[in-house]
Design a protein around this motif. Sequence first.
Motif, PDB file in Angstrom:
ATOM      1  N   ARG A   1      50.620  31.742  46.738  1.00  0.00           N
ATOM      2  CA  ARG A   1      49.721  32.772  47.266  1.00  0.00           C
ATOM      3  C   ARG A   1      48.619  33.115  46.266  1.00  0.00           C
ATOM      4  O   ARG A   1      47.532  33.527  46.629  1.00  0.00           O
ATOM      5  N   ASP A   2      48.881  32.943  44.962  1.00  0.00           N
ATOM      6  CA  ASP A   2      47.904  33.304  43.939  1.00  0.00           C
ATOM      7  C   ASP A   2      46.685  32.386  43.926  1.00  0.00           C
ATOM      8  O   ASP A   2      45.642  32.748  43.406  1.00  0.00           O
TER       9      ASP A   2
ATOM     10  N   HIS B   1      45.255  41.100  40.722  1.00  0.00           N
ATOM     11  CA  HIS B   1      46.174  40.184  41.380  1.00  0.00           C
ATOM     12  C   HIS B   1      45.863  40.054  42.869  1.00  0.00           C
ATOM     13  O   HIS B   1      45.834  38.957  43.414  1.00  0.00           O
ATOM     14  N   HIS B   2      45.615  41.154  43.532  1.00  0.00           N
ATOM     15  CA  HIS B   2      45.438  41.124  44.987  1.00  0.00           C
ATOM     16  C   HIS B   2      44.145  40.447  45.416  1.00  0.00           C
ATOM     17  O   HIS B   2      44.112  39.802  46.466  1.00  0.00           O
ATOM     18  N   LEU B   3      43.100  40.553  44.638  1.00  0.00           N
ATOM     19  CA  LEU B   3      41.847  39.903  45.021  1.00  0.00           C
ATOM     20  C   LEU B   3      41.940  38.389  44.951  1.00  0.00           C
ATOM     21  O   LEU B   3      41.369  37.692  45.778  1.00  0.00           O
TER      22      LEU B   3
ATOM     23  N   GLY C   1      44.610  36.571  45.390  1.00  0.00           N
ATOM     24  CA  GLY C   1      45.576  36.009  46.317  1.00  0.00           C
ATOM     25  C   GLY C   1      45.318  36.356  47.760  1.00  0.00           C
ATOM     26  O   GLY C   1      46.127  36.083  48.616  1.00  0.00           O
ATOM     27  N   ARG C   2      44.195  36.943  48.048  1.00  0.00           N
ATOM     28  CA  ARG C   2      43.901  37.416  49.402  1.00  0.00           C
ATOM     29  C   ARG C   2      43.818  36.255  50.386  1.00  0.00           C
ATOM     30  O   ARG C   2      43.188  35.244  50.118  1.00  0.00           O
TER      31      ARG C   2
ATOM     32  N   CYS D   1      43.601  50.778  39.229  1.00  0.00           N
ATOM     33  CA  CYS D   1      43.111  49.955  40.349  1.00  0.00           C
ATOM     34  C   CYS D   1      42.600  48.598  39.874  1.00  0.00           C
ATOM     35  O   CYS D   1      42.787  47.588  40.562  1.00  0.00           O
TER      36      CYS D   1
ATOM     37  N   TRP E   1      44.771  36.057  37.050  1.00  0.00           N
ATOM     38  CA  TRP E   1      44.804  37.502  37.210  1.00  0.00           C
ATOM     39  C   TRP E   1      45.504  38.083  36.000  1.00  0.00           C
ATOM     40  O   TRP E   1      46.123  37.376  35.218  1.00  0.00           O
TER      41      TRP E   1
ATOM     42  N   GLU F   1      45.674  46.400  39.438  1.00  0.00           N
ATOM     43  CA  GLU F   1      46.271  46.090  40.739  1.00  0.00           C
ATOM     44  C   GLU F   1      45.378  45.130  41.521  1.00  0.00           C
ATOM     45  O   GLU F   1      45.866  44.174  42.121  1.00  0.00           O
ATOM     46  N   ALA F   2      44.089  45.367  41.502  1.00  0.00           N
ATOM     47  CA  ALA F   2      43.153  44.519  42.245  1.00  0.00           C
ATOM     48  C   ALA F   2      43.051  43.124  41.637  1.00  0.00           C
ATOM     49  O   ALA F   2      42.803  42.151  42.351  1.00  0.00           O
TER      50      ALA F   2
END
Length: 191
Positions: free
Chosen positions: A134-135, A35-37, A39-40, A29, A140, A32-33
């Motif tokens: 998006r990043d 990158h996603h955090l 680019g949110r 996690c 990340w 995975e997080a």
Amino acid sequence: MSEEDNPHFLKGHALDLKQIRLDLYRLACYFEASHHLVGRETNGNASEDEYIPDLPKEFFKDEVSRVLLQSAIVLRILDDESEADRDERNPFICGTLELDGGSEPLGLREACNKILHARRMNYDKCSSEQRTPRDGRHDWYRPYLYLYGVQARKHWRAALDVRAFINHGARLLRARTLSEFIEWNEKYDGA
């Protein structure tokens, strides 16, 4: 002092394998997080998530290091308890090891050794050329680590595929004994 004999089937350390599996889940996690955090989407309100992208900066590396060390210790203990001949084991490849100018596959046991003995650990950070719009402006990390150390006066470099390490580690941590494996299999795979 009075020594008391351990009456349990396994005479070594009492290990909570489910807790270590949970840590491996957390490790997955974290990457995975990462990158996603960063680019949110903020729905046009930039201040809405002003501090979320900074959280990985504060916790990511400390948590990755903690989970890797704890997991490597337990996986090595379980490997040492195994009665199988070392040559017959599936090496569970999770990276590459560079030593003496050559390169070879990095098996799980050796990956644990390298994690425990690394003198330096570098992360695979997304560079500005690799970012998408998006990043955003934040860095990340991809799930690869580069470990460096010395063994018998020879320098080594291990490229660890964190996802493969997690996958193989979680697989081996399912059970410590045959009865635990059967119980785990019936509960999660059997029905």
